[in-house]
Design an enzyme around this catalytic site. Sequence first.
Site, PDB file in Angstrom:
ATOM      1  N   PRO A 116     -98.667  48.446  87.712  1.00 41.14           N
ATOM      2  CA  PRO A 116     -98.190  49.818  88.001  1.00 41.14           C
ATOM      3  C   PRO A 116     -99.483  50.678  88.272  1.00 41.14           C
ATOM      4  O   PRO A 116    -100.379  50.938  87.406  1.00 41.14           O
ATOM      5  CB  PRO A 116     -97.450  50.038  86.767  1.00 41.14           C
ATOM      6  CG  PRO A 116     -97.513  49.009  85.825  1.00 41.14           C
ATOM      7  CD  PRO A 116     -98.520  47.797  86.616  1.00 41.14           C
ATOM      8  N   GLU A 117     -99.377  51.729  89.312  1.00 41.95           N
ATOM      9  CA  GLU A 117    -100.447  52.565  89.511  1.00 41.95           C
ATOM     10  C   GLU A 117     -99.788  54.010  89.031  1.00 41.95           C
ATOM     11  O   GLU A 117     -98.883  53.972  88.724  1.00 41.95           O
ATOM     12  CB  GLU A 117    -100.821  52.596  91.157  1.00 41.95           C
ATOM     13  CG  GLU A 117    -101.408  51.246  91.220  1.00 41.95           C
ATOM     14  CD  GLU A 117    -103.033  51.304  91.571  1.00 41.95           C
ATOM     15  OE1 GLU A 117    -103.492  52.318  91.245  1.00 41.95           O
ATOM     16  OE2 GLU A 117    -103.651  50.347  92.321  1.00 41.95           O
TER      17      GLU A 117
END
Length: 271
Positions: A2-3
Amino acid sequence: MPELPEVETTVRGLRPVLEGRRIASLELRREDLRRPFPPDLRQRMTGARVIGLGRRAKYGLVETDRGDTLIFHLGMSGHWRLDPSEIGKHDHVVIETEEGRRLALNDHRRFGSVDVARTDEIDAYSPFVRMGPEPLGEAFDGAQLAGVLAGRSAPIKALLLDQRTVAGLGNIYVCDALNLAGIAPGRAGGRIGRARLDRLVEAVKAVLHAAIAAGGSSLRDYVQPDGELGYFSSEWRVYGREGLPCPRCAAVIRRRVDSGRSTFYCPKCQR
Ligand SMILES: [Zn+2]
């Protein structure tokens, strides 16, 4: 992994379930993720009312009326499940609200974290201490970036990935922002003129906003039971697109590996 846009989308998905709601229970189904859970986490959250949700860099923040903030990081594989029909072995933290809604933090690789801090001391939470400005905030602008980069000979890509320059940017969005701004990833940070830095700041904000918008449009899937918050497919400009045409000039996108990380860029229009 996840960014920032996925974390932002996660926070937006949690908001309708948690905001204004009282936490009836918080169950820790093991002692740790990347590090041990705070020993008083359960006691501090149980019975507290959630008064706000937010994000700092790639951390999600759940603020309560007791002056505490739960701080979660999704690590490599973490995501929240909404109203799961059953709790599985990778659901490590389970929150139940007074209304009977359930949220499970599922993280099979266990690189995530859950901590708690006093809300008025949150800037002293160790990952936040030396962190630069939020990329989507007003404090991140051409003047601020020029100040940080002045005299620096390191490549602009490495400087943007450094959380002290700007918070929460990962490899994907740095590659895409450099392409949108037409700046070569290897260019020395201190040798980029102010007008180009202004364009770079705009490019960073634009690629993040586009990804958040893509995540937002997938949010409607999450109202289903067993919905998983935080992952969506997004169309990247250059990241993962080696051999395909550059969206600016149609030259072929190249990939190069610097210190173990891939850099995707256009050799023609990024200078
Ligand atoms: Zn190009």
